[in-house]
Design a protein around this motif. Sequence first.
Motif, mmCIF file in Angstrom:
data_model
loop_
_atom_site.group_PDB
_atom_site.id
_atom_site.type_symbol
_atom_site.label_atom_id
_atom_site.label_comp_id
_atom_site.label_asym_id
_atom_site.label_seq_id
_atom_site.Cartn_x
_atom_site.Cartn_y
_atom_site.Cartn_z
ATOM 1 N N GLY A 118 36.754 35.507 50.681
ATOM 2 C CA GLY A 118 36.863 36.368 49.502
ATOM 3 C C GLY A 118 37.961 35.796 48.619
ATOM 4 N N SER A 119 37.833 35.953 47.303
ATOM 5 C CA SER A 119 38.841 35.331 46.440
ATOM 6 C C SER A 119 40.193 36.023 46.569
ATOM 7 N N LYS A 120 40.201 37.289 46.946
ATOM 8 C CA LYS A 120 41.472 38.005 47.142
ATOM 9 C C LYS A 120 42.346 37.281 48.160
ATOM 10 N N ILE A 123 43.847 34.227 46.470
ATOM 11 C CA ILE A 123 44.844 34.620 45.469
ATOM 12 C C ILE A 123 46.148 34.985 46.180
ATOM 13 N N TYR A 144 44.970 43.175 38.000
ATOM 14 C CA TYR A 144 44.604 43.363 39.411
ATOM 15 C C TYR A 144 45.889 43.374 40.249
ATOM 16 N N TYR A 147 47.935 40.313 42.498
ATOM 17 C CA TYR A 147 48.860 39.270 42.008
ATOM 18 C C TYR A 147 50.303 39.708 42.236
ATOM 19 N N ASN A 190 43.177 36.128 33.943
ATOM 20 C CA ASN A 190 41.941 36.724 34.469
ATOM 21 C C ASN A 190 41.034 37.192 33.319
ATOM 22 N N ASN A 194 39.931 42.363 34.548
ATOM 23 C CA ASN A 194 40.034 43.635 35.227
ATOM 24 C C ASN A 194 41.503 44.044 35.098
ATOM 25 N N ASP A 222 41.683 33.711 37.590
ATOM 26 C CA ASP A 222 40.815 34.526 38.442
ATOM 27 C C ASP A 222 39.537 34.819 37.651
ATOM 28 N N ALA A 224 36.657 36.329 38.748
ATOM 29 C CA ALA A 224 35.788 37.185 39.572
ATOM 30 C C ALA A 224 34.558 37.698 38.811
ATOM 31 N N TYR A 225 34.693 37.860 37.481
ATOM 32 C CA TYR A 225 33.569 38.404 36.696
ATOM 33 C C TYR A 225 32.931 37.334 35.806
ATOM 34 N N SER A 253 34.231 34.238 42.951
ATOM 35 C CA SER A 253 33.835 35.182 43.986
ATOM 36 C C SER A 253 32.328 35.391 43.969
ATOM 37 N N SER A 255 31.336 38.265 45.245
ATOM 38 C CA SER A 255 31.309 39.719 45.426
ATOM 39 C C SER A 255 30.609 40.450 44.294
ATOM 40 N N LYS A 256 30.966 40.133 43.064
ATOM 41 C CA LYS A 256 30.468 40.898 41.933
ATOM 42 C C LYS A 256 29.128 40.337 41.453
ATOM 43 N N ARG A 264 32.714 38.797 52.151
ATOM 44 C CA ARG A 264 34.000 38.118 52.040
ATOM 45 C C ARG A 264 33.844 36.616 51.877
HETATM 46 C C1 LIG Z 1 37.008 42.211 42.857
HETATM 47 C C2 LIG Z 1 38.101 41.326 42.346
HETATM 48 C C3 LIG Z 1 38.604 40.267 43.116
HETATM 49 C C4 LIG Z 1 38.307 40.084 44.580
HETATM 50 O O1 LIG Z 1 37.092 39.624 44.899
HETATM 51 P P1 LIG Z 1 36.740 39.212 46.380
HETATM 52 O O2 LIG Z 1 36.126 37.864 46.235
HETATM 53 O O3 LIG Z 1 35.820 40.250 46.891
HETATM 54 O O4 LIG Z 1 38.004 39.129 47.193
HETATM 55 C C5 LIG Z 1 39.530 39.418 42.541
HETATM 56 N N1 LIG Z 1 39.959 39.609 41.291
HETATM 57 C C6 LIG Z 1 39.534 40.626 40.546
HETATM 58 C C7 LIG Z 1 40.066 40.784 39.173
HETATM 59 C C8 LIG Z 1 38.592 41.526 41.043
HETATM 60 O O5 LIG Z 1 38.209 42.571 40.307
#
Ligand SMILES: *Cc1c(COP(=O)(O)O)cnc(C)c1O
Length: 405
Positions: A118-120, A123, A144, A147, A190, A194, A222, A224-225, A253, A255-256, A264
Amino acid sequence: MASELARDKKFKKAGGRLKVASERVGQIPPYLFAQIQKKKAAMVAAGIDVIDLGIGDPDLPTPEHIVRRLTEELADPKNFNYPEFAGCAEFREAVARFYGQQYGVELDPETEVLALIGSKEGIAHLVPALIDPGDTVLIPDPSYPVYRMAVLLANGEYAGMPLREENNFEPDFGAIPEKVLRRAKLMFLNYPGNPTAATVDPAFFERAVAFAKLHGIPVAHDSAYNRVTFDGYSAPSILQAEGAKSIAVEFGSFSKTYSMTGMRIGYAVGNRDMLKALAVLKSNTDTGQFTPVQKAAAYALEADQHCVSANNRIYGERLKAVADGLASVGIRTEPPRGSFFIWARVPEPFTSAAFTEEVLSKAGVIVTPGSAFGPAGEGYFRISVSVPTERLLEAVQRIRDTIRF
Ligand SMILES: *Cc1c(COP(=O)(O)O)cnc(C)c1O
Protein backbone atom coordinates in the motif's frame (compact mmCIF):
# COMPACT_ATOMS: atom_id res chain seq x y z
CA MET A 1 18.27 -6.47 43.96
CA ALA A 2 17.78 -2.85 44.98
CA SER A 3 16.87 -1.81 41.45
CA GLU A 4 14.45 -4.67 41.17
CA LEU A 5 12.73 -3.40 44.29
CA ALA A 6 12.60 0.14 42.92
CA ARG A 7 11.06 -1.12 39.73
CA ASP A 8 8.50 -3.13 41.63
CA LYS A 9 7.59 -0.01 43.64
CA LYS A 10 7.27 2.04 40.48
CA PHE A 11 5.02 -0.62 38.96
CA LYS A 12 2.75 -0.66 42.02
CA LYS A 13 2.63 3.14 42.15
CA ALA A 14 1.48 3.18 38.53
CA GLY A 15 -1.42 1.01 39.59
CA GLY A 16 0.03 -2.01 37.81
CA ARG A 17 0.10 -0.03 34.58
CA LEU A 18 3.47 1.20 33.39
CA LYS A 19 3.88 3.91 30.83
CA VAL A 20 5.05 1.81 27.95
CA ALA A 21 4.65 4.01 24.87
CA SER A 22 7.70 5.96 23.73
CA GLU A 23 7.61 9.74 23.69
CA ARG A 24 7.54 9.48 19.91
CA VAL A 25 4.35 7.47 20.00
CA GLY A 26 2.97 9.43 22.95
CA GLN A 27 2.94 12.66 20.93
CA ILE A 28 0.71 11.19 18.20
CA PRO A 29 -2.77 12.71 18.65
CA PRO A 30 -5.72 10.35 19.00
CA TYR A 31 -6.88 8.91 15.70
CA LEU A 32 -8.76 11.61 13.88
CA PHE A 33 -11.91 9.68 13.18
CA ALA A 34 -12.05 7.79 16.47
CA GLN A 35 -14.33 10.27 18.20
CA ILE A 36 -16.70 10.53 15.25
CA GLN A 37 -16.82 6.76 14.90
CA LYS A 38 -17.63 6.40 18.60
CA LYS A 39 -20.54 8.77 18.26
CA LYS A 40 -21.66 7.01 15.09
CA ALA A 41 -21.64 3.64 16.89
CA ALA A 42 -23.82 5.07 19.67
CA MET A 43 -26.29 6.54 17.16
CA VAL A 44 -26.47 3.34 15.14
CA ALA A 45 -27.04 1.37 18.36
CA ALA A 46 -29.92 3.75 19.09
CA GLY A 47 -31.46 2.80 15.75
CA ILE A 48 -30.48 5.94 13.81
CA ASP A 49 -29.67 5.53 10.13
CA VAL A 50 -26.31 7.30 9.89
CA ILE A 51 -24.97 8.22 6.44
CA ASP A 52 -21.18 8.07 6.60
CA LEU A 53 -19.52 10.40 4.10
CA GLY A 54 -16.33 10.50 6.12
CA ILE A 55 -14.47 7.47 4.89
CA GLY A 56 -12.32 7.42 1.78
CA ASP A 57 -12.81 3.75 1.01
CA PRO A 58 -14.49 3.04 -2.35
CA ASP A 59 -17.81 1.18 -2.10
CA LEU A 60 -17.50 -0.09 -5.67
CA PRO A 61 -16.25 -3.69 -5.84
CA THR A 62 -12.83 -4.79 -7.08
CA PRO A 63 -13.27 -5.60 -10.80
CA GLU A 64 -13.96 -9.29 -11.30
CA HIS A 65 -11.08 -10.00 -13.66
CA ILE A 66 -8.59 -8.78 -11.04
CA VAL A 67 -10.10 -10.97 -8.34
CA ARG A 68 -10.04 -13.90 -10.75
CA ARG A 69 -6.33 -13.40 -11.40
CA LEU A 70 -5.68 -13.24 -7.66
CA THR A 71 -7.41 -16.58 -7.09
CA GLU A 72 -5.52 -18.16 -10.00
CA GLU A 73 -2.22 -17.04 -8.48
CA LEU A 74 -3.28 -18.58 -5.18
CA ALA A 75 -3.19 -21.99 -6.85
CA ASP A 76 0.56 -21.77 -7.49
CA PRO A 77 2.54 -23.11 -4.48
CA LYS A 78 5.62 -21.08 -5.50
CA ASN A 79 3.68 -17.94 -4.71
CA PHE A 80 3.57 -18.93 -1.04
CA ASN A 81 7.30 -18.45 -0.49
CA TYR A 82 8.79 -15.21 0.72
CA PRO A 83 8.13 -12.63 -1.97
CA GLU A 84 10.84 -10.62 -3.66
CA PHE A 85 10.61 -7.74 -1.27
CA ALA A 86 11.28 -5.00 -3.84
CA GLY A 87 8.53 -6.45 -6.02
CA CYS A 88 8.45 -9.35 -8.47
CA ALA A 89 9.70 -8.62 -11.99
CA GLU A 90 6.16 -8.91 -13.39
CA PHE A 91 4.93 -6.16 -11.07
CA ARG A 92 7.82 -3.78 -11.59
CA GLU A 93 7.76 -4.21 -15.35
CA ALA A 94 4.01 -3.59 -15.45
CA VAL A 95 4.43 -0.34 -13.49
CA ALA A 96 7.29 0.75 -15.78
CA ARG A 97 5.18 0.01 -18.88
CA PHE A 98 2.27 1.93 -17.37
CA TYR A 99 4.50 5.00 -16.88
CA GLY A 100 5.66 4.75 -20.47
CA GLN A 101 2.14 4.53 -21.86
CA GLN A 102 0.34 6.92 -19.51
CA TYR A 103 2.98 9.61 -19.08
CA GLY A 104 5.70 9.00 -21.65
CA VAL A 105 8.13 8.51 -18.74
CA GLU A 106 10.76 5.82 -19.07
CA LEU A 107 11.55 3.84 -15.91
CA ASP A 108 14.11 1.13 -15.24
CA PRO A 109 12.07 -1.59 -13.50
CA GLU A 110 15.19 -2.75 -11.61
CA THR A 111 16.18 0.53 -9.98
CA GLU A 112 13.34 2.99 -10.47
CA VAL A 113 10.31 0.97 -9.34
CA LEU A 114 9.67 -0.37 -5.84
CA ALA A 115 6.60 -2.37 -4.74
CA LEU A 116 4.90 -1.24 -1.53
CA ILE A 117 2.42 -2.76 0.91
CA GLY A 118 0.00 0.00 0.00
CA SER A 119 1.35 3.47 -0.70
CA LYS A 120 0.74 4.52 2.92
CA GLU A 121 3.44 2.07 3.98
CA GLY A 122 5.94 3.60 1.58
CA ILE A 123 5.03 7.18 2.49
CA ALA A 124 5.46 6.44 6.21
CA HIS A 125 8.78 4.61 5.68
CA LEU A 126 10.25 7.15 3.26
CA VAL A 127 10.42 9.76 6.02
CA PRO A 128 12.81 7.92 8.39
CA ALA A 129 14.71 6.68 5.33
CA LEU A 130 15.53 10.28 4.33
CA ILE A 131 15.50 12.46 7.44
CA ASP A 132 17.43 12.57 10.71
CA PRO A 133 15.98 13.72 14.06
CA GLY A 134 15.45 17.48 14.00
CA ASP A 135 15.27 17.74 10.21
CA THR A 136 12.34 19.59 8.69
CA VAL A 137 9.81 18.22 6.21
CA LEU A 138 7.61 20.53 4.12
CA ILE A 139 4.01 19.37 4.23
CA PRO A 140 0.93 20.70 2.47
CA ASP A 141 -1.67 22.06 4.87
CA PRO A 142 -4.34 20.67 4.75
CA SER A 143 -3.24 17.16 3.78
CA TYR A 144 -3.38 13.41 4.39
CA PRO A 145 -2.39 13.04 8.08
CA VAL A 146 0.15 10.25 7.43
CA TYR A 147 2.78 12.75 6.19
CA ARG A 148 2.71 14.66 9.48
CA MET A 149 2.57 11.59 11.71
CA ALA A 150 5.47 9.94 9.90
CA VAL A 151 7.57 13.04 10.57
CA LEU A 152 6.68 13.00 14.28
CA LEU A 153 7.52 9.29 14.49
CA ALA A 154 10.91 10.03 12.93
CA ASN A 155 11.61 12.78 15.52
CA GLY A 156 11.51 15.34 12.75
CA GLU A 157 9.70 18.65 12.50
CA TYR A 158 7.17 19.57 9.88
CA ALA A 159 6.54 22.94 8.35
CA GLY A 160 3.12 23.45 6.84
CA MET A 161 2.76 24.91 3.36
CA PRO A 162 -0.72 26.50 3.48
CA LEU A 163 -2.88 25.62 0.48
CA ARG A 164 -5.16 28.56 -0.29
CA GLU A 165 -8.24 28.43 -2.44
CA GLU A 166 -7.15 31.60 -4.31
CA ASN A 167 -3.94 29.76 -5.33
CA ASN A 168 -5.83 26.69 -6.58
CA PHE A 169 -4.69 24.96 -3.35
CA GLU A 170 -1.09 25.02 -4.56
CA PRO A 171 1.68 25.91 -2.10
CA ASP A 172 3.22 29.37 -2.41
CA PHE A 173 6.86 28.27 -2.64
CA GLY A 174 8.05 31.87 -2.45
CA ALA A 175 6.46 32.27 0.98
CA ILE A 176 8.51 29.52 2.66
CA PRO A 177 11.02 31.22 4.98
CA GLU A 178 14.71 30.86 4.07
CA LYS A 179 15.44 29.38 7.51
CA VAL A 180 12.89 26.60 6.95
CA LEU A 181 14.23 25.91 3.46
CA ARG A 182 17.75 25.45 4.79
CA ARG A 183 16.64 22.74 7.21
CA ALA A 184 14.17 21.03 4.86
CA LYS A 185 15.16 17.51 3.84
CA LEU A 186 11.95 16.50 2.09
CA MET A 187 8.77 18.00 0.63
CA PHE A 188 5.44 16.25 0.13
CA LEU A 189 2.95 17.13 -2.61
CA ASN A 190 -0.37 15.48 -3.50
CA TYR A 191 -2.51 16.04 -6.63
CA PRO A 192 -5.34 15.27 -7.24
CA GLY A 193 -5.44 16.31 -3.62
CA ASN A 194 -6.90 14.79 -0.53
CA PRO A 195 -8.74 16.54 1.05
CA THR A 196 -8.85 19.59 -1.27
CA ALA A 197 -9.70 17.68 -4.50
CA ALA A 198 -7.44 20.20 -6.26
CA THR A 199 -5.86 19.22 -9.57
CA VAL A 200 -2.84 20.72 -11.30
CA ASP A 201 -1.48 21.10 -14.80
CA PRO A 202 2.03 19.98 -15.83
CA ALA A 203 3.34 23.54 -15.43
CA PHE A 204 2.88 23.26 -11.66
CA PHE A 205 5.18 20.24 -11.46
CA GLU A 206 7.75 22.06 -13.62
CA ARG A 207 7.74 24.89 -11.07
CA ALA A 208 7.83 22.51 -8.10
CA VAL A 209 10.77 20.54 -9.46
CA ALA A 210 12.71 23.69 -10.41
CA PHE A 211 12.15 25.05 -6.89
CA ALA A 212 13.18 21.76 -5.27
CA LYS A 213 16.36 21.62 -7.34
CA LEU A 214 17.25 25.23 -6.56
CA HIS A 215 17.10 24.46 -2.83
CA GLY A 216 18.23 20.82 -2.95
CA ILE A 217 15.06 19.45 -1.38
CA PRO A 218 13.91 15.94 -2.40
CA VAL A 219 10.22 15.75 -3.33
CA ALA A 220 7.69 12.97 -2.75
CA HIS A 221 4.54 13.27 -4.82
CA ASP A 222 1.56 11.22 -3.62
CA SER A 223 -0.55 10.34 -6.66
CA ALA A 224 -3.14 8.11 -4.97
CA TYR A 225 -5.90 9.65 -7.15
CA ASN A 226 -3.88 9.88 -10.38
CA ARG A 227 -6.54 8.04 -12.35
CA VAL A 228 -9.69 9.02 -10.51
CA THR A 229 -10.35 11.88 -12.92
CA PHE A 230 -13.32 13.27 -14.86
CA ASP A 231 -14.47 15.28 -17.83
CA GLY A 232 -11.48 14.51 -20.02
CA TYR A 233 -8.96 15.70 -17.43
CA SER A 234 -5.93 13.50 -17.12
CA ALA A 235 -3.64 14.07 -14.14
CA PRO A 236 0.04 14.62 -14.92
CA SER A 237 2.93 12.83 -13.20
CA ILE A 238 5.62 14.83 -11.45
CA LEU A 239 8.13 12.65 -13.30
CA GLN A 240 7.13 14.35 -16.55
CA ALA A 241 8.77 17.55 -15.34
CA GLU A 242 12.24 18.39 -16.62
CA GLY A 243 14.90 16.58 -14.57
CA ALA A 244 12.35 15.31 -12.03
CA LYS A 245 14.06 11.94 -11.67
CA SER A 246 17.09 13.65 -10.16
CA ILE A 247 15.08 14.86 -7.15
CA ALA A 248 11.62 13.29 -6.97
CA VAL A 249 9.75 10.09 -6.32
CA GLU A 250 6.08 9.45 -6.95
CA PHE A 251 3.83 7.18 -4.92
CA GLY A 252 1.02 5.31 -6.62
CA SER A 253 -1.74 3.09 -5.33
CA PHE A 254 -4.12 0.45 -6.61
CA SER A 255 -6.55 1.20 -3.79
CA LYS A 256 -8.63 3.94 -5.35
CA THR A 257 -8.25 3.28 -9.09
CA TYR A 258 -9.16 -0.41 -8.85
CA SER A 259 -11.04 -0.50 -5.51
CA MET A 260 -8.28 -2.64 -4.01
CA THR A 261 -7.87 -0.96 -0.61
CA GLY A 262 -7.80 -4.22 1.35
CA MET A 263 -5.18 -5.86 -0.86
CA ARG A 264 -2.51 -3.37 0.26
CA ILE A 265 -0.49 -2.80 -2.87
CA GLY A 266 1.17 0.31 -4.24
CA TYR A 267 4.48 1.49 -5.66
CA ALA A 268 7.13 4.18 -5.49
CA VAL A 269 8.90 5.25 -8.70
CA GLY A 270 11.52 7.78 -9.70
CA ASN A 271 14.80 8.85 -8.11
CA ARG A 272 16.89 5.75 -7.54
CA ASP A 273 18.80 7.03 -4.50
CA MET A 274 15.59 7.89 -2.67
CA LEU A 275 14.15 4.50 -3.61
CA LYS A 276 17.33 2.76 -2.50
CA ALA A 277 17.17 4.41 0.93
CA LEU A 278 13.53 3.37 1.22
CA ALA A 279 14.39 -0.18 0.12
CA VAL A 280 17.10 -0.48 2.82
CA LEU A 281 14.59 0.51 5.47
CA LYS A 282 11.91 -1.78 4.07
CA SER A 283 14.16 -4.80 3.66
CA ASN A 284 14.87 -4.61 7.39
CA THR A 285 11.23 -4.09 8.34
CA ASP A 286 8.91 -6.04 6.06
CA THR A 287 9.51 -8.65 3.44
CA GLY A 288 7.24 -7.35 0.73
CA GLN A 289 3.68 -7.98 -0.33
CA PHE A 290 2.26 -11.49 -0.95
CA THR A 291 3.19 -12.45 -4.51
CA PRO A 292 -0.38 -13.20 -5.70
CA VAL A 293 -1.36 -9.65 -4.74
CA GLN A 294 1.60 -8.24 -6.69
CA LYS A 295 0.66 -10.33 -9.71
CA ALA A 296 -3.00 -9.39 -9.56
CA ALA A 297 -1.95 -5.73 -9.42
CA ALA A 298 0.37 -6.16 -12.41
CA TYR A 299 -2.53 -7.72 -14.26
CA ALA A 300 -4.82 -4.83 -13.26
CA LEU A 301 -2.46 -2.44 -15.06
CA GLU A 302 -2.14 -4.60 -18.17
CA ALA A 303 -5.74 -5.73 -18.60
CA ASP A 304 -8.65 -3.80 -20.14
CA GLN A 305 -8.98 -0.40 -18.41
CA HIS A 306 -12.71 -0.10 -19.02
CA CYS A 307 -13.37 -0.70 -15.30
CA VAL A 308 -11.49 2.51 -14.48
CA SER A 309 -13.56 4.72 -16.76
CA ALA A 310 -16.78 3.00 -15.64
CA ASN A 311 -16.01 3.73 -11.97
CA ASN A 312 -14.93 7.26 -12.77
CA ARG A 313 -18.25 7.89 -14.48
CA ILE A 314 -20.00 6.84 -11.26
CA TYR A 315 -17.80 9.00 -9.01
CA GLY A 316 -18.13 11.93 -11.39
CA GLU A 317 -21.93 11.73 -11.34
CA ARG A 318 -21.98 11.49 -7.57
CA LEU A 319 -19.72 14.51 -7.21
CA LYS A 320 -21.95 16.57 -9.48
CA ALA A 321 -25.04 15.46 -7.55
CA VAL A 322 -23.46 16.54 -4.25
CA ALA A 323 -22.22 19.86 -5.64
CA ASP A 324 -25.71 20.61 -7.04
CA GLY A 325 -27.34 19.53 -3.78
CA LEU A 326 -25.06 21.70 -1.68
CA ALA A 327 -25.68 24.65 -4.00
CA SER A 328 -29.39 24.27 -3.24
CA VAL A 329 -28.65 24.88 0.45
CA GLY A 330 -26.35 27.80 -0.32
CA ILE A 331 -23.00 26.01 -0.10
CA ARG A 332 -21.23 26.65 -3.37
CA THR A 333 -18.58 24.23 -4.68
CA GLU A 334 -17.35 23.20 -8.08
CA PRO A 335 -17.33 19.46 -8.79
CA PRO A 336 -13.59 18.58 -8.97
CA ARG A 337 -11.60 17.21 -11.95
CA GLY A 338 -10.10 14.48 -9.77
CA SER A 339 -10.36 12.49 -6.47
CA PHE A 340 -13.66 11.44 -4.95
CA PHE A 341 -14.00 14.35 -2.55
CA ILE A 342 -16.02 17.49 -2.28
CA TRP A 343 -14.12 20.15 -0.33
CA ALA A 344 -16.42 22.99 0.62
CA ARG A 345 -16.58 25.98 2.94
CA VAL A 346 -18.66 25.51 6.07
CA PRO A 347 -21.52 28.00 6.23
CA GLU A 348 -21.27 31.01 8.57
CA PRO A 349 -21.07 31.19 11.52
CA PHE A 350 -19.89 27.60 12.02
CA THR A 351 -16.35 26.40 12.65
CA SER A 352 -15.39 23.15 10.91
CA ALA A 353 -15.78 21.17 14.13
CA ALA A 354 -19.11 22.78 15.08
CA PHE A 355 -20.59 22.21 11.62
CA THR A 356 -19.48 18.58 11.55
CA GLU A 357 -20.92 18.03 15.02
CA GLU A 358 -24.22 19.67 14.09
CA VAL A 359 -24.54 17.72 10.85
CA LEU A 360 -23.94 14.46 12.68
CA SER A 361 -26.23 15.06 15.65
CA LYS A 362 -29.10 16.73 13.74
CA ALA A 363 -28.94 15.15 10.27
CA GLY A 364 -27.24 11.85 11.10
CA VAL A 365 -24.65 12.54 8.40
CA ILE A 366 -20.91 12.19 8.88
CA VAL A 367 -18.67 14.68 7.09
CA THR A 368 -15.03 15.32 7.98
CA PRO A 369 -13.98 18.67 9.51
CA GLY A 370 -11.34 20.39 7.38
CA SER A 371 -9.35 21.20 10.51
CA ALA A 372 -8.59 17.48 10.90
CA PHE A 373 -6.23 17.79 7.92
CA GLY A 374 -4.23 20.73 9.30
CA PRO A 375 -4.87 24.27 10.58
CA ALA A 376 -5.37 25.70 7.06
CA GLY A 377 -8.29 23.29 6.63
CA GLU A 378 -10.29 25.28 9.20
CA GLY A 379 -13.44 26.71 7.63
CA TYR A 380 -13.93 23.73 5.30
CA PHE A 381 -15.45 20.27 5.40
CA ARG A 382 -14.87 17.19 3.25
CA ILE A 383 -17.41 14.81 1.76
CA SER A 384 -16.33 11.46 0.36
CA VAL A 385 -18.66 10.10 -2.33
CA SER A 386 -18.18 6.49 -1.33
CA VAL A 387 -21.93 5.77 -1.09
CA PRO A 388 -24.55 5.55 -3.88
CA THR A 389 -26.10 8.72 -5.31
CA GLU A 390 -29.49 8.26 -3.64
CA ARG A 391 -27.79 8.16 -0.22
CA LEU A 392 -25.82 11.29 -1.10
CA LEU A 393 -28.99 13.08 -2.11
CA GLU A 394 -30.70 11.96 1.07
CA ALA A 395 -27.75 13.30 3.09
CA VAL A 396 -28.06 16.70 1.42
CA GLN A 397 -31.83 16.67 1.93
CA ARG A 398 -31.39 15.95 5.64
CA ILE A 399 -28.88 18.78 5.98
CA ARG A 400 -31.35 21.09 4.23
CA ASP A 401 -34.16 20.02 6.57
CA THR A 402 -32.32 20.14 9.88
CA ILE A 403 -29.51 22.69 9.85
CA ARG A 404 -30.17 26.42 10.13
CA PHE A 405 -27.67 28.74 8.50
C1 LIG B 1 -5.95 6.55 0.25
C2 LIG B 1 -4.72 7.41 0.24
C3 LIG B 1 -3.44 6.86 0.35
C4 LIG B 1 -3.17 5.43 0.74
O1 LIG B 1 -3.40 4.50 -0.19
P1 LIG B 1 -2.98 3.00 0.04
O2 LIG B 1 -2.24 2.64 -1.20
O3 LIG B 1 -4.23 2.24 0.25
O4 LIG B 1 -2.06 2.91 1.23
C5 LIG B 1 -2.35 7.70 0.22
N1 LIG B 1 -2.51 9.01 0.03
C6 LIG B 1 -3.71 9.58 -0.04
C7 LIG B 1 -3.81 11.04 -0.24
C8 LIG B 1 -4.86 8.80 0.07
O5 LIG B 1 -6.07 9.38 0.05
